[in-house]
Design an enzyme around this catalytic site. Structure first.
Site, PDB file in Angstrom:
ATOM      1  N   CYS A 154      -3.229   1.746   6.234  1.00  0.00           N
ATOM      2  CA  CYS A 154      -3.632   1.024   7.439  1.00  0.00           C
ATOM      3  C   CYS A 154      -4.226   1.977   8.479  1.00  0.00           C
ATOM      4  CB  CYS A 154      -2.438   0.280   8.012  1.00  0.00           C
ATOM      5  SG  CYS A 154      -1.049   1.374   8.314  1.00  0.00           S
ATOM      6  N   ASN A 166       0.806  -1.229   0.000  1.00  0.00           N
ATOM      7  CA  ASN A 166       0.000   0.000   0.000  1.00  0.00           C
ATOM      8  C   ASN A 166       0.839   1.280   0.000  1.00  0.00           C
ATOM      9  OD1 ASN A 166       0.646  -0.702   2.714  1.00  0.00           O
ATOM     10  ND2 ASN A 166      -0.917   0.702   3.435  1.00  0.00           N
ATOM     11  N   GLU A 214       7.256   0.364  15.981  1.00  0.00           N
ATOM     12  CA  GLU A 214       8.320   0.894  15.131  1.00  0.00           C
ATOM     13  C   GLU A 214       8.515   2.368  15.483  1.00  0.00           C
ATOM     14  OE1 GLU A 214       6.535  -0.348  11.239  1.00  0.00           O
ATOM     15  OE2 GLU A 214       8.345  -1.567  11.103  1.00  0.00           O
ATOM     16  N   GLU A 230       3.442  -5.452  12.302  1.00  0.00           N
ATOM     17  CA  GLU A 230       2.515  -4.320  12.102  1.00  0.00           C
ATOM     18  C   GLU A 230       1.411  -4.833  11.201  1.00  0.00           C
ATOM     19  OE1 GLU A 230       2.747  -1.564  13.652  1.00  0.00           O
ATOM     20  OE2 GLU A 230       4.741  -1.849  14.477  1.00  0.00           O
TER      21      GLU A 230
END
Ligand code: NAP
Length: 481
Positions: free
Chosen positions: A282, A150, A461, A248
């Protein structure tokens, strides 16, 4: 037809099997390049190169490593136009978005971690009269970085940059659907003087080359961004090998709108937070909850703005929504719109594929879609669609909206719109999610922890979190007497 190659030991090479996969252009539906269908053998070869490079890279001074990574950042920036065009073509995203967000962010990722490592210090713990503990943080060795389609180079570099800055060697795999900017990155690394074998980029399918990266015994940590089902599989595979894992994963983010918000700012941001990158971020808010007293006003204005969004080919500078990433993804999104109707939802705008004029008539274009009338706990409101589809739902009380917002298995991000300071903090505090934006969306500071709770992932992260993940801590105690 152009054939992409793997980047191993500083060179572009054919996959050992000599097998290739088609790479489609979402804007046209045509195959426009071929990518290596790499397998376990290619992973073995890349790991051998990384193994030889590790002592060189990890023993380099931090300043030298930092300087090389700054040059990588500058190298991408110098070739901005080429990277922007490649990202937009490969992914279907509007070229304006690739230019304003994706590629500048890849530049920033490398620059941020290249300089962050200069300031990354370890701790010491003094024990009065007894002695002192000090902690060393050394690179792990060889690590695997696997990223989705994405935000291709943006998310690829978000992992690779801290891994390299911390002194690791990397075996990386971009999504097979969007390989092109990762392909170009090897050239930039060579120009920047990165020693061969420090970064190795393998292309191919998740189920073969991705799986081989996860299973390789010499790859000691996996940083993965992608779907929750894949993350679960990776966790099951890697955990018994005691690998470090950063996952993630997916989301189903709530966007909570109270009546006292700044209406105009909220509306324009909500159009973006719903449909930026065709809803394939996301962090997009796919479940919009609106306080009942402004529900009808919100619905009228929002639906009108969304209906006026321009769906067009990605290289058109005026495009608001380009193509979704693949035919199968488009079909998945359309199937969720059918599900929503079957569950009693009313499509207020969109809901259909559109066909542009030649040469884009077979591209994967969807009208942005707004649906109302669904129960908060139906499948449409619980499962990740990851496309240009949002639902709108009225609410009466703070308790009710929190219950609905927290009802999914996910917990990545949430947005709150209100001018009531106490309520803003209270709701943010009670949202089950790793990230909350108040009166804003997607404003990012690379120092902050980034990631989700529940089925949205494990670990964080960003900033020191990433550098801690990519290093192994050792505590050493020395006694005074
Ligand atoms: P995906 O299918 O899970 O794939 C992600 C990456 O994993 C791809 O490179 C994929 O390769 C690879 N892969 C697939 N199966 C694998 C396996 N068995 N072993 C190792 N690697 C494997 O996800 P996607 O469809 O590309 O991306 C969309 C998902 O990513 C959504 O759920 C979205 O929410 C999530 N996402 C999360 C974040 C976040 O920060 N939390 C950010 C962006 C996206 P192939 O492409 O070849 O299959």
């Amino acid at each position: 037809m152009e054939k992409l190659r793997n980047y191993v030991n500083g060179k572009y090479i054919e996959p050992l099997s000599n097998q290739y996969i088609d790479n489609f252009e979402p804007a046209t539906g045509n195959v426009y390049s071929l990518i290596p269908n790499s397998n376990e053998e290619d992973v073995n070869q890349a790991v051998e190169a990384a193994d030889l490079a590790f002592p060189i890279w990890s023993n380099m001074s931090i300043e030298e490593r930092s300087a090389i990574l700054v040059k990588v950042s500058e190298g991408i920036e110098r070739r901005m136009d080429e990277f922007v065009a490649a990202e937009s073509k490969d992914n279907g995203k509007p070229i304006s978005l690739a230019r304003s967000v994706d590629i500048p962010r890849a530049v920033s990722n490398f620059h941020f971690f290249a300089t962050a490592i200069l300031h990354f210090s370890s701790e010491s713990h003094y024990m009065e009269g007894v002695g002192v503990n000090y902690t060393t943080r050394k690179p792990i060795g060889i690590v695997g970085c696997i990223s989705p389609w994405n935000l291709p180079l943006y998310l690829f570099s978000w992992k690779i940059a801290p891994a390299l800055a911390a002194g690791n060697c990397v075996i990386a795999k971009p999504s097979e659907i969007t390989p092109y900017t990762a392909y170009l990155l090897g050239e930039v690394c060579n120009e920047a003087g990165m020693p061969p074998g420090v970064l190795n980029i393998l292309h191919g399918l998740g189920s073969t080359v991705g799986d081989a990266i996860v299973k390789h015994p010499k790859i000691k940590a996996i940083s993965f961004t992608g779907g929750t089902a894949t993350g679960e599989y990776i966790a099951r595979t890697a955990a018994p090998m005691f690998k470090k894992l950063s996952l993630e994963l997916g989301g189903k983010n709530p966007n909570i709108i109270f009546a006292d918000c700044d209406f105009d700012t909220m509306i324009s941001t909500t159009v973006r937070s719903s449909f930026a990158n065709q809803g394939q971020i996301c962090l997009c808010g796919s479940r919009i909850f609106v306080e009942r007293s402004i529900y009808e006003k919100f619905k009228t204005v929002f639906v009108e703005k969304v209906s006026n969004s321009l769906v067009s080919y990605p290289s058109n500078p005026k495009t608001h929504l380009g193509a979704v990433v693949s035919k199968s993804h488009m079909e998945k999104v359309l199937s969720y719109i059918e599900l929503a109707k079957a569950e009693g939802g009313k499509v207020l705008t969109g809901g259909v594929q559109i066909h542009l004029e030649a040469p884009y008539e077979n591209g994967y274009y969807l009208r942005p879609t707004v649906i109302e009338g669904l129960a908060y706990d139906c499948r449409t409101n619980q499962e990740e669609i990851f496309g240009p589809v949002v639902t709108i739902t009225p609410f009466d009380t703070e308790e009710e909206v929190l219950m609905m917002a927290n009802s999914t298995k996910y917990g990545l991000a949430g947005t709150i719109w209100t001018n009531d300071l106490k309520r803003a903090h209270r709701v943010a505090n009670n949202l089950e999610s790793g990230i909350v934006w108040i009166n804003s969306w997607l404003i990012r500071d690379l120092r902050t922890p980034f990631g989700g709770v529940k089925a949205s992932g494990v670990g964080r992260e960003g900033g020191w979190e990433a550098l801690r993940f990519f290093t192994e801590a050792k505590n050493i105690f020395i006694k005074y007497e």
